[in-house]
Design an enzyme around this catalytic site. Structure first.
Site, PDB file in Angstrom:
ATOM      1  N   ARG A   7       0.958  -0.809   0.097  1.00 37.11           N
ATOM      2  CA  ARG A   7      -0.212  -0.069  -0.290  1.00 37.11           C
ATOM      3  C   ARG A   7       1.267   1.645   0.130  1.00 37.11           C
ATOM      4  NH1 ARG A   7      -1.938   2.096   5.003  1.00 37.11           N
ATOM      5  NH2 ARG A   7      -0.105   1.791   6.795  1.00 37.11           N
ATOM      6  N   ASN A  47       8.084   1.278  -0.717  1.00 38.22           N
ATOM      7  CA  ASN A  47       7.502  -0.288  -1.671  1.00 38.22           C
ATOM      8  C   ASN A  47       9.003   0.718  -3.450  1.00 38.22           C
ATOM      9  OD1 ASN A  47       6.338  -1.525   0.784  1.00 38.22           O
ATOM     10  ND2 ASN A  47       5.263  -0.877  -0.350  1.00 38.22           N
ATOM     11  N   ARG A  96      -6.094  -2.064  -4.290  1.00 35.37           N
ATOM     12  CA  ARG A  96      -6.829  -2.883  -3.068  1.00 35.37           C
ATOM     13  C   ARG A  96      -7.911  -1.548  -2.343  1.00 35.37           C
ATOM     14  NH1 ARG A  96      -2.790  -3.461   2.211  1.00 35.37           N
ATOM     15  NH2 ARG A  96      -1.417  -3.972  -0.116  1.00 35.37           N
ATOM     16  N   SER A 129      -5.849  -1.966   9.177  1.00 33.93           N
ATOM     17  CA  SER A 129      -6.034  -2.858   8.320  1.00 33.93           C
ATOM     18  C   SER A 129      -4.846  -3.663   8.299  1.00 33.93           C
ATOM     19  CB  SER A 129      -6.490  -2.877   7.047  1.00 33.93           C
ATOM     20  OG  SER A 129      -7.651  -2.481   6.487  1.00 33.93           O
ATOM     21  N   SER A 149      -2.735  -7.968   7.359  1.00 33.41           N
ATOM     22  CA  SER A 149      -2.528  -8.630   6.279  1.00 33.41           C
ATOM     23  C   SER A 149      -3.345  -9.237   5.574  1.00 33.41           C
ATOM     24  CB  SER A 149      -1.088  -9.420   6.556  1.00 33.41           C
ATOM     25  OG  SER A 149       0.142  -8.294   6.071  1.00 33.41           O
ATOM     26  N   GLN A 208       6.705 -10.618   2.110  1.00 30.63           N
ATOM     27  CA  GLN A 208       7.042  -9.076   2.023  1.00 30.63           C
ATOM     28  C   GLN A 208       7.637  -8.361   1.180  1.00 30.63           C
ATOM     29  OE1 GLN A 208       5.604  -8.328   4.468  1.00 30.63           O
ATOM     30  NE2 GLN A 208       4.310 -10.346   4.754  1.00 30.63           N
ATOM     31  N   ARG A 224      26.628 -19.718  30.753  1.00 27.19           N
ATOM     32  CA  ARG A 224      26.263 -19.200  29.683  1.00 27.19           C
ATOM     33  C   ARG A 224      27.063 -20.342  28.797  1.00 27.19           C
ATOM     34  NH1 ARG A 224      25.078 -13.773  29.603  1.00 27.19           N
ATOM     35  NH2 ARG A 224      26.021 -13.690  27.855  1.00 27.19           N
TER      36      ARG A 224
END
Length: 434
Positions: free
Chosen positions: A52, A62, A111, A120, A122, A143, A201
């Site tokens: 989006r 993006n 969309r 909103s 995924s 992704q 550890r």
């Protein structure tokens, strides 16, 4: 080597914060074809990248350029070259993202505003996509912010679903990190270790570490998604290599991701070749495209010293550098720059000249790099092994190119593209030594 781990799980967690709806259901698998209908049609697997336009961390991240390529382009290239998807989609609400997606060969699902809100999830966007595409049986939600994804990862996951019958598969990475309980401010309590004994550890090499979702992808079958889950049914994880597990969320991630993708990213099916010839358009690449005229009518041009250094570095690395222009530039003016490069000016067909140079040197096109900025450079940019344009290049040149510089023409673009070539050549040398 990539390792694939599979395991059952007893709870569902959504990749983007949707609350769990309890224990995931045990699903009964069924086929759409049914019995007695001849050969069963293979399930339609679609890659779906959610992108989006209203990203809050990094505006329009993006399609922001990472290592010269729009961010979404890296995963689209991997998805396309994997060969496992019947269709590849980008779900977006933004015109610019749609244009970039189509340039890379993806289909676009516009969309709705309802599925594009900050609130909103995924899952909301994926369900909306499925409502419009009844042909899709399996969704691979990839992704856009995972630019080091490789086709081999997607191929192995597709096999897990198609051949081994998994309903959902998601990506994880192994980490060796000790976790401690968080203490609220103002509360006088001691923190407690969550996954270690401080008195014993373990050394890193003595501890297997833990698996964390890395957010690269979530594959799930339609009937699982329609029940409100991305993870459930017969479920497995796929362990990705640590160097391929890159996720970009905020600005500080960007320079780190850029170095990782240059070193470990996927650059396409064809193997990179060592560059032997670098060709640069003069006007708008070597220079800023401005022409100044002196009082005695002599042509004056300007260029950046950084670009001259870039040419020098290319030569020192054994790469032939040549200059070209469609304009009748003054060779006397160009020679005064003391770049010591062969050049051709007043060229009506740049591709023909570069092709002649290539043949003269006995090179294939993959051994040629080209920096251009105009419509007249478009064919050369499409033909060569490595192509680049300055940040202010025309739209036609940008569409034809593999790398878009951050710098403008005449202001460091040539040096930047030269450094990009050096990084990729290091990748070629390393691959040859393996």
């Amino acid at each position: 080597m990539d390792s694939v781990e599979k395991g059952a799980a007893t709870s569902v967690s959504n990749p983007r914060g949707r609350p769990s709806r309890g224990r995931p259901p045990k699903l009964q698998r069924n086929s759409r074809g049914g019995q007695g209908r001849g050969v069963e049609k293979p399930p339609h697997m679609a890659a779906l990248i959610l992108a989006r336009g209203g990203s809050k961390g990094i505006p329009l991240k993006n399609i922001k350029h990472l290592a010269g390529v729009p961010l979404i382009g890296w995963v689209l290239r991997a998805a396309l070259d994997s060969g496992v998807f019947q269709s590849i989609w980008v779900s977006t609400d933004h015109d610019e993202i749609e244009n970039v997606a189509k340039q890379f060969g993806a289909q676009v699902h516009r969309r709705s505003s309802e599925a594009s809100k900050d609130s909103s999830t995924s899952l909301d966007a994926i369900i909306e996509f499925l409502n419009y595409h009844n042909e899709v049986d399996i969704v691979g939600n990839i992704q856009a912010t995972s630019p080091c994804l490789h086709p081999t990862d997607l191929q192995k996951v597709a096999e897990m679903i198609r051949e081994e019958g998994y309903d959902s598969v998601f990506s994880v990475v192994r980490r060796h990190q000790f976790r401690w309980g968080e203490i609220q401010k103002g509360v006088r309590e001691m923190t407690e270790p969550l996954n270690l004994n401080p008195a014993k550890r373990p050394r890193r090499q003595d501890w297997d570490g833990e698996l964390y979702e890395n957010g690269s992808f979530y594959f799930a079958k339609r009937h699982l998604i329609e029940m409100g889950y991305l993870q459930g049914g017969k479920m497995a994880y796929y362990e990705m290599r640590a160097e391929h597990s890159v996720d970009i969320d905020v600005d500080i991630d960007w320079p780190i991701a850029e170095q990782r993708v240059l070193r470990y990213g996927y650059f396409g099916k064809e193997k990179l070749k060592e560059i032997k010839l670098f060709v640069c358009n003069i006007d708008g690449c070597l220079t800023n495209g401005h022409i100044y005229v002196s009082g005695d009518q002599k042509e004056i041009i300007s260029y950046d010293v950084k670009d001259a250094i870039g040419i020098s570095l290319l030569k020192k690395s054994g790469i032939e550098v040549r200059l070209i222009s469609e304009r009748a530039c003054s060779k006397q003016t160009l020679s005064s720059l003391k770049l010591d490069c062969k050049m051709e000016v007043n060229v009506p067909d740049k591709l023909a000249v570069v092709d002649e140079w290539r043949k003269e040197m006995g090179l294939c096109w993959k051994e040629v790099a080209y920096l251009g900025n105009e419509v007249s450079d478009e064919e050369c940019l499409k033909k060569v092994g490595l192509s680049g344009v300055p940040a202010d290049a025309c739209a036609a040149a940008q569409k034809a190119v593999g790398y878009i510089c951050k710098s403008s023409g005449g202001r460091g673009a040539l040096r930047e593209f030269a450094e990009h070539i050096f990084l990729l050549m290091e990748k070629v040398i390393n691959s040859c030594q393996k």
